[in-house]
Motif scaffolding. Structure first.
Motif, PDB file in Angstrom:
ATOM      1  N   CYS A   1     112.574 -17.664 -21.103  1.00 16.46           N
ATOM      2  CA  CYS A   1     113.499 -17.130 -20.101  1.00 16.46           C
ATOM      3  C   CYS A   1     114.736 -16.542 -20.786  1.00 16.46           C
ATOM      4  O   CYS A   1     115.160 -15.426 -20.461  1.00 16.46           O
ATOM      5  N   PHE A   2     115.306 -17.262 -21.737  1.00 20.57           N
ATOM      6  CA  PHE A   2     116.475 -16.757 -22.459  1.00 20.57           C
ATOM      7  C   PHE A   2     116.146 -15.498 -23.248  1.00 20.57           C
ATOM      8  O   PHE A   2     116.892 -14.521 -23.212  1.00 20.57           O
ATOM      9  N   TYR A   3     115.038 -15.520 -23.966  1.00 15.12           N
ATOM     10  CA  TYR A   3     114.739 -14.382 -24.835  1.00 15.12           C
ATOM     11  C   TYR A   3     114.190 -13.172 -24.080  1.00 15.12           C
ATOM     12  O   TYR A   3     114.275 -12.055 -24.578  1.00 15.12           O
ATOM     13  N   GLN A   4     113.669 -13.365 -22.886  1.00 14.75           N
ATOM     14  CA  GLN A   4     113.200 -12.237 -22.088  1.00 14.75           C
ATOM     15  C   GLN A   4     114.299 -11.656 -21.203  1.00 14.75           C
ATOM     16  O   GLN A   4     114.154 -10.560 -20.670  1.00 14.75           O
TER      17      GLN A   4
ATOM     18  N   PHE B   1     121.753  -9.895 -22.418  1.00 14.57           N
ATOM     19  CA  PHE B   1     122.329  -9.660 -23.742  1.00 14.57           C
ATOM     20  C   PHE B   1     121.305  -8.997 -24.647  1.00 14.57           C
ATOM     21  O   PHE B   1     120.106  -9.177 -24.475  1.00 14.57           O
ATOM     22  N   THR B   2     121.810  -8.279 -25.632  1.00 14.14           N
ATOM     23  CA  THR B   2     120.922  -7.634 -26.593  1.00 14.14           C
ATOM     24  C   THR B   2     120.270  -8.684 -27.490  1.00 14.14           C
ATOM     25  O   THR B   2     120.795  -9.795 -27.659  1.00 14.14           O
ATOM     26  N   ALA B   3     119.160  -8.295 -28.075  1.00 10.61           N
ATOM     27  CA  ALA B   3     118.494  -9.170 -29.041  1.00 10.61           C
ATOM     28  C   ALA B   3     119.422  -9.447 -30.220  1.00 10.61           C
ATOM     29  O   ALA B   3     119.430 -10.557 -30.762  1.00 10.61           O
ATOM     30  N   GLU B   4     120.221  -8.470 -30.602  1.00  9.52           N
ATOM     31  CA  GLU B   4     121.155  -8.647 -31.715  1.00  9.52           C
ATOM     32  C   GLU B   4     122.194  -9.725 -31.398  1.00  9.52           C
ATOM     33  O   GLU B   4     122.494 -10.567 -32.244  1.00  9.52           O
ATOM     34  N   LEU B   5     122.742  -9.721 -30.189  1.00  7.79           N
ATOM     35  CA  LEU B   5     123.714 -10.738 -29.810  1.00  7.79           C
ATOM     36  C   LEU B   5     123.087 -12.122 -29.872  1.00  7.79           C
ATOM     37  O   LEU B   5     123.649 -13.043 -30.475  1.00  7.79           O
ATOM     38  N   LYS B   6     121.916 -12.269 -29.277  1.00 10.31           N
ATOM     39  CA  LYS B   6     121.252 -13.573 -29.274  1.00 10.31           C
ATOM     40  C   LYS B   6     120.932 -14.036 -30.689  1.00 10.31           C
ATOM     41  O   LYS B   6     121.088 -15.218 -31.017  1.00 10.31           O
TER      42      LYS B   6
END
Length: 137
Positions: free
Chosen positions: A34-37, A41-46
């Motif tokens: 859920c968080f990663y999909q 926020f961008t993948a870079e931020l995460k």
């Protein structure tokens, strides 16, 4: 060598440690997805937040995926990393007003939840001595 044996459930060493309880593994993995999909926020931020937390939380398995960037030009990413750093070091968040100027309340809630979830995952890995050299069975 981890402090407990790997289960046969899960597709990564981390998941195989959680896999001793199938319900926890399923639900933990579902929340992670859920968080990663999420497109909040961008993948870079995460990833920058994850890296910062990995080094502060002492998870060798997570640290192996890379160090935090030394210079971050993007203001939102920089602020998110700063918040993650403070939370993981148990320091007060003294710039909440500044945070509220850059992030909507929904974003703040998701960011803090992501930081807490990632910290829990990394703490679990660190406590059980999960190493980058661990391989799935």
């Amino acid at each position: 060598m981890t402090k407990i044996a790997f289960s046969k459930n899960g597709s990564s060493p981390f998941q195989q440690l959680l896999g001793h309880n199938d319900s926890i593994l399923r639900n933990w993995t579902s929340l992670e997805e859920c968080f990663y999909q999420s497109h909040t926020f961008t993948a870079e931020l995460k990833e920058e937040v994850r890296r910062t937390l990995a080094f502060n939380n002492g998870c060798q398995y997570c640290m192996a995926r890379g160090k935090p960037s030394e210079k971050i030009a993007d203001l939102k990413i920089s602020m998110a990393v700063e918040i993650a750093d403070k939370i993981s070091k148990r320091q007060p968040i003294d710039k909440f007003d500044k945070l509220k100027k850059e992030f909507k309340e929904e974003e703040i809630a998701e960011l803090l939840a992501f930081i807490c979830f990632t910290t829990a995952s990394q703490t679990f890995g660190a406590i059980l001595d999960l190493q980058p050299s661990c391989s799935i069975i």
